[in-house]
Enzyme design. Structure first.
Site, short mmCIF file in Angstrom:
data_model
loop_
_atom_site.label_atom_id
_atom_site.label_comp_id
_atom_site.label_asym_id
_atom_site.label_seq_id
_atom_site.Cartn_x
_atom_site.Cartn_y
_atom_site.Cartn_z
N PHE B 164 0.63 -1.41 0.14
CA PHE B 164 -0.23 -0.26 0.18
C PHE B 164 0.50 1.22 0.14
CE2 PHE B 164 -3.53 -2.97 0.85
CZ PHE B 164 -4.53 -2.22 0.57
N ILE B 165 1.91 0.92 0.59
CA ILE B 165 2.29 1.85 0.53
C ILE B 165 3.16 2.76 -1.45
CG2 ILE B 165 5.45 3.38 1.52
CD1 ILE B 165 2.83 3.73 3.63
N VAL B 167 1.87 2.18 -3.56
CA VAL B 167 0.97 2.95 -3.72
C VAL B 167 1.03 4.48 -3.65
CG1 VAL B 167 -1.85 3.19 -4.61
CG2 VAL B 167 -0.35 0.49 -4.30
N HIS B 168 0.47 4.73 -2.89
CA HIS B 168 0.51 5.78 -1.67
C HIS B 168 1.76 6.44 -2.08
CE1 HIS B 168 0.41 8.28 1.63
NE2 HIS B 168 1.44 8.63 2.06
N ILE B 169 3.13 6.26 -2.48
CA ILE B 169 3.80 6.71 -3.43
C ILE B 169 3.80 7.24 -4.61
CG2 ILE B 169 6.41 7.38 -3.55
CD1 ILE B 169 6.90 5.51 -0.65
#
Ligand code: HEM
Ligand code: SF4
Lengths: 291, 208
Positions: B164-165, B167-169
Site C-alpha cells: 500500500f505504501i 501505491v501511496h507514494i
C-alpha cells in the site's frame, strides 16, 4: 570440501542446490533410555570437548542440573518419576538436538549459511553467519536452540561434527559408562535398536520401540524407549513432532508470491504512469482560479 | 522562496515533520525487514552494517515508528472518518485511475482512497507493533506457539503495508503538485480545486 563427511546437503536461506554429487552414509546417535543410569557423564564430556562452562545455577531440589538447555549446555538429562502398573518408574532422557532430516530451524533461519545440514545428517549452526534473530527457536519442534546472552548467537548440540569429520565418535558416546549411548551409521543404529527392543519386549515392556519420528523425516538422534507408545512420559518428548504448519506457511510459497506481488505493484505503477501520463492540474482549472 | 501568497496551506510544519519521521522509519524498517523476509533480499542487510545490525536495529526503529505513527494518527483521525461519498469514490476508482477525474464526486481534504489507506496503515502498524514485540527475542522469550502466529502476522502485515505504501507514494508522484505539500506544506488553488473541491470551497469560501 575436503572432509567428505562434512559435505553440505542443505544450507539455511539458500535457494539454489548445494553441491550434492558425493553421497555419504548417514550417521546416528542412539540413546537407549532403558540402560541409561542418569550419571551425566555425557553432559560432562560435552562441556569438556566443546569447552563450555555454564554458569553455576541453583539446586532446585531435583536431579536435573542444569534445569534446562542453554547456550552453554547443549545436552541435559531430564528425570521423570512415573507410576506404571502400580510400580514407580524412573525415566531418564538425555535431551538435546535431534538432528532432524527435515530441520525446522534450518527452514526458519533467514541468514544464509547460519545453519547447515551435512550429507551425513548432522545439523550444525555456523555462529559466524548467525544474526541472532531466534527464528531457529521458533522453527524447532523440540525446543532446542538457545541464544547466548553473551554474544547473541544461537547454539545447540553439534553432534560433535568436528570429531565425526575425522572419524571419531561424539564426546558423549565416548563417556557413557553403560553403553546406553551408541554411534554409527543410521542403518547400524536401527539394527542395534531392534535387538534392544526385542530384549525389552521379552522382559515385559510390550510397547518398547524406536523413536525416529517420521514427521520430521526421521532424526539422527534416536531413542530406544520402553514406552514408545507414550513418548510424552519422558518429560514431554513430543509424540509426533512436525514442523508447525504456521512455520511452513511463514517460510513456504507465500513469501516468494508476496515478493512477486510487491514487484508487480511497483511495475504496475510505473506502467500506469507510462501509459496514462501524469494527473496534472488542467489549464482550465488554472484559469478558473485566476480571477 | 517560490511561494505564491495565493497558495493554500495544506500541512503545518509539525504535521510535515511527523509524516517524514514516519516515512523515514518505514523505509528503514522495510529494508531491514525485507532482508530477513526472503533470501533474495538478504543483501539489503548490508545497508545496516550486516545481518546482525539489521536484526538489532529493526525492532528499535519499529518502536520509534509506532510512536510517531500514533501521533500522526491522533492528528489526522478526525479528517479520515469515512463518509458515504468516500465509498462512492472508491466504487468509481477505475475512472479515476483511467485519468478521467472530472466527474468524480467532490472530495474533502482527503478522498476515499486516502482515507481507506489511512485506516489500512493504522491496522498494519498496530499488528506489526504487537507481533513485532512478541517476536523480539533479544528481550522476550514468549511461548513458541504465540511467536509462530506473530511471525506469520508480522510478515503478512509487512507485505500488505509495503504494497500500500508503494501505491501511496505512486499516487503522490502521479498527481502533479502533490509532493510539495510534504516539502513545504502548500498546494496551488488549482490543485486544490481539481482534486479536493469540497476542501477548496470550505477553506476559500469560493462556492463555484
Ligand atoms: C513496533 C514495530 C515493529 C517491531 C517491534 C518489529 C519487530 C520485528 C522483529 C523483532 C523482527 C524479527 C527480526 C529482528 O529481531 O529484528 C521483525 C522482522 C520483520 N519486520 Fe518488523 N517490527 C516492527 C515494525 C515493522 C514494520 C512497520 C515493517 C514494515 C515494513 C516491518 C517489517 C518486517 C519484516 C518484513 C520482517 C521479516 C519478517 C520475516 O522474517 O518473515 N516491521 N520485526
Ligand atoms: S538465531 Fe537461529 S535462525 Fe537466526 S540467524 Fe542464528 S541460527 Fe539462524
Amino acid at each position: 570440501m575436503a572432509l567428505q563427511s562434512l559435505d553440505i546437503a542443505s544450507r539455511s536461506a539458500t535457494t539454489t542446490p548445494s553441491p550434492s554429487m558425493r553421497e555419504t552414509a548417514e550417521v546416528a546417535k542412539l540413546i537407549d533410555v532403558s540402560t541409561c543410569i542418569g550419571c551425566k557423564a555425557c553432559q560432562a564430556a560435552c562441556m569438556e570437548w566443546n569447552d563450555l562452562r555454564d554458569e553455576v545455577g541453583r539446586n532446585s531440589g531435583v536431579l536435573d542440573n542444569p534445569r534446562d538447555l542453554s547456550a552453554a549446555s547443549w545436552t541435559v538429562m531430564r528425570y521423570a518419576e512415573v507410576e506404571e502398573g502400580g510400580k514407580l518408574e524412573w525415566l531418564i532422557r538425555k535431551d538435546g538436538c535431534m538432528h532432524c532430516a527435515d530441520p525446522g530451524c534450518l527452514k526458519a533461519c533467514p541468514a544464509p549459511g547460519a545453519i547447515v545440514k551435512y550429507a551425513n545428517g548432522i545439523v550444525d549452526f555456523q555462529e559466524e553467519n548467525c544474526i541472532g534473530c531466534g527464528y531457529c527457536i521458533t522453527g524447532c519442534p523440540f525446543n532446542i536452540p538457545r541464544i547466548s546472552q553473551k554474544d547473541g548467537k544461537a547454539y545447540k548440540c553439534t553432534l560433535c561434527s568436528d570429531r565425526v569429520a575425522v572419524g571419531m565418535e561424539p564426546a558423549c558416546i565416548k563417556a557413557c559408562p553403560t553403553g546406553a549411548l551408541q554411534f554409527g551409521s543410521k542403518e547400524q543404529m536401527k539394527d542395534y535398536a531392534a535387538e534392544r527392543i526385542a530384549d525389552l519386549q521379552q522382559r515385559g515392556f510390550q510397547n518398547a520401540g524406536l523413536y525416529d519420528p517420521p514427521g520430521v523425516g526421521g532424526t539422527h538422534v534416536m531413542y530406544v524407549l520402553h514406552h514408545a507408545d507414550r513418548p510424552q512420559l519422558y518429560r514431554e518428548l513430543p509424540a509426533n513432532p512436525t514442523i508447525s504448519p504456521l512455520v511452513a506457511l511463514w517460510k513456504g510459497v507465500a513469501k516468494p508470491v508476496a515478493a512477486a506481488a510487491l514487484g508487480l505493484v511497483a511495475l504496475g505503477s510505473l506502467f500506469h504512469y507510462v501509459v496514462k501520463g501524469p494527473n496534472e492540474v488542467s489549464k482550465e482549472m488554472e484559469k478558473e482560479v485566476e480571477e | 522562496m517560490n511561494r505564491d501568497p495565493r497558495d493554500l496551506q495544506r500541512y503545518t510544519a509539525p504535521e510535515r515533520a511527523n509524516h517524514w519521521l514516519v516515512g523515514i522509519c518505514f523505509i528503514l524498517l522495510a529494508l531491514s525487514g525485507l532482508a530477513l523476509f526472503h533470501p533474495a533480499f538478504y543483501p539489503l542487510a548490508q545497508l545496516f552494517g550486516g545481518g546482525t545490525w539489521a536484526r538489532i536495529l529493526h525492532p528499535y526503529i519499529g518502536v520509534v515508528l509506532a510512536i510517531c505513527f500514533a501521533a500522526l494518527f491522533v492528528r489526522f483521525r478526525a479528517l479520515n472518518v469515512m463518509a458515504p461519498t468516500d465509498w462512492e469514490w472508491l466504487r468509481r476508482m477505475r475512472e479515476m485511475a483511467a485519468g478521467d477525474d472530472h466527474t468524480m464526486p467532490a472530495q474533502g481534504k482527503y478522498n476515499g482512497g486516502q482515507k481507506l489507506l489511512f485506516w489500512i496503515m493504522a491496522a498494519c502498524v498496530a499488528l506489526l507493533a504487537l507481533s513485532g514485540v512478541i517476536m523480539w527475542r533479544a528481550w522476550l522469550n514468549l511461548p513458541v506457539d504465540l511467536v509462530r502466529v506473530a511471525a506469520v502476522v508480522h510478515a503478512a502485515a509487512a507485505a500488505v503495508m509495503i504494497g500500500f505504501i508503494i501505491v501511496h507514494i505512486y499516487a503522490a508522484i502521479w498527481t502533479k503538485g502533490t509532493i510539495r505539500a510534504m516539502w513545504y506544506g502548500t498546494v496551488t488553488r488549482a490543485w486544490a480545486k481539481q482534486h479536493h473541491r469540497a476542501w477548496y470551497r470550505q477553506i476559500t469560501g469560493d462556492q463555484r
